[in-house]
Design an enzyme around this catalytic site. Sequence first.
Site, mmCIF file in Angstrom:
data_model
loop_
_atom_site.group_PDB
_atom_site.id
_atom_site.type_symbol
_atom_site.label_atom_id
_atom_site.label_comp_id
_atom_site.label_asym_id
_atom_site.label_seq_id
_atom_site.Cartn_x
_atom_site.Cartn_y
_atom_site.Cartn_z
ATOM 1 N N THR A 207 0.851 -1.194 0.000
ATOM 2 C CA THR A 207 0.000 0.000 0.000
ATOM 3 C C THR A 207 0.884 1.241 0.000
ATOM 4 O OG1 THR A 207 -1.963 1.030 1.002
ATOM 5 C CG2 THR A 207 -0.307 0.179 2.517
ATOM 6 N N ASN A 208 0.317 2.404 0.283
ATOM 7 C CA ASN A 208 1.116 3.636 0.374
ATOM 8 C C ASN A 208 0.566 4.515 1.493
ATOM 9 O OD1 ASN A 208 -0.971 5.485 -0.769
ATOM 10 N ND2 ASN A 208 -0.713 4.137 -2.530
ATOM 11 N N ARG A 209 1.121 5.716 1.634
ATOM 12 C CA ARG A 209 0.818 6.549 2.802
ATOM 13 C C ARG A 209 -0.418 7.434 2.648
ATOM 14 N NH1 ARG A 209 5.272 6.537 6.138
ATOM 15 N NH2 ARG A 209 7.216 5.867 5.149
ATOM 16 N N ALA A 274 -4.358 7.517 -4.556
ATOM 17 C CA ALA A 274 -2.996 7.049 -4.809
ATOM 18 C C ALA A 274 -3.122 5.549 -5.090
ATOM 19 C CB ALA A 274 -2.115 7.322 -3.606
#
Length: 406
Positions: A207-209, A274
């Site tokens: 995943t990402n932030r 995102a």
Amino acid sequence: MLANKRILLGVTGGIAAYKCAELVRRLIKRGAQVQVVMTDNATRFIPAMTLAAVSGNAVRTSLWDEQAELNMGHIELARWADLILIAPASADTIARLAGGHCSDLLTTLCLATDRPIAIAPAMNRLMWSNPATQDNVSKLTARGAQFIGPAVGELAERETGPGRMVEPAELEEFCAAQFGEGVLAGQHVLITAGPTREPIDPVRFITNRSSGKMGFAMAAACADAGAKVTLVAGPVVQPTPPGVTRIDVETAEQMHKATLDAAPGCDVFIATAAVADYKPGFAADSKIKKDAASQQLDLIRNPDILADLAAKHPDIFSIGFAAETDDLQTYARGKMQRKKLDMIAGNWVGAGKGFDTDDNALWVAWPGGEQELGPAPKGVLARDLVALIAKRQAAATEQASKDNSA
Ligand code: PMT
């Protein structure tokens, strides 16, 4: 129209107070009832008599007005309003509101109200960017107050920067938007927000932030601007903004399907999500054991939601976000051209920037133009971006109809 909407206009001490006569006149013309409350300092910049004459109501300037307070006037005013608009809002008033003070009539009724409060700051650029003011703005935003501006431009002291009160015409549109008459009234806006999760096995994922803050702020701003809003959200913990239809998804594939399914009939698409560009080529059914000394993940490309939607629905006004750590303008324009978008919002990201922050700054571009927005709290930025989107969409529609008739 603003027919019979009750707007309490708080005027505080700043040179922009002279513009309030024009603002009141515009609101009254749209059918609103306007009650003006002025601070002591505001009366140094514009006589109460002027605002009484244009509003048709006696202006209240003091908490210690015996006659009015016989009926608990400040409580009555706090309940009377459908909307409290403070314009211009000085740094001092913003600080007192953030501190929960009730040192004059305006701050007292703001503390005693459950009605929406909108604040149009006007001050020197350094006063605006001072961390003390920015902290106060963040506090008030977190409590639900909406900030309109300040605009960037020449200030009274002949300096240039952020600090001008936004113009009365824009404040009038803002008020109208609060009552379902906004710049996106009648439009259906589709938005993606947050990250995606790409499973490796039943307990692990890539995943990402992304926190979803920017996308949810866009959804709230579009709803405030009168649009019907469908929000396709990755796994985030943000509350759903009032009036927004939310579809929760987890993976890029799911986001792709939910977004393309929701697209028919939409007028505007805003891709703030995102989305993971890659996913594991194979997701194990059982938890992967740590027997091997090393492991390799085979990644394959995810579908591009934004590019696919823009190709399938060229009639939808499509806006992408470009998260970049380097050479933002070049990469952002490249993405706009490659994905055949109407606009792109370039977003500086990296340590403490863009992802999972409360404030943000954007470089927005469209064919033939560009504009910087922020730095500002994401809620403020979202409203400014929505105003820009509405403006560019109207210009694109006008150009298309000219091209068709040529
Ligand atoms: O959620 P926050 O914590 O508030 O952070 C906000 C944000 C930084 C995530 C947001 O403002 C932002 O910049 N979003 C875009 C992030 C991104 O993935 O950018 P990109 O340059 O990789 O993608 C370009 C565009 O294509 C984006 O609009 C993206 O949504 C879209 N895209 C990308 C890949 C893909 N498979 N499908 C897509 O739709």
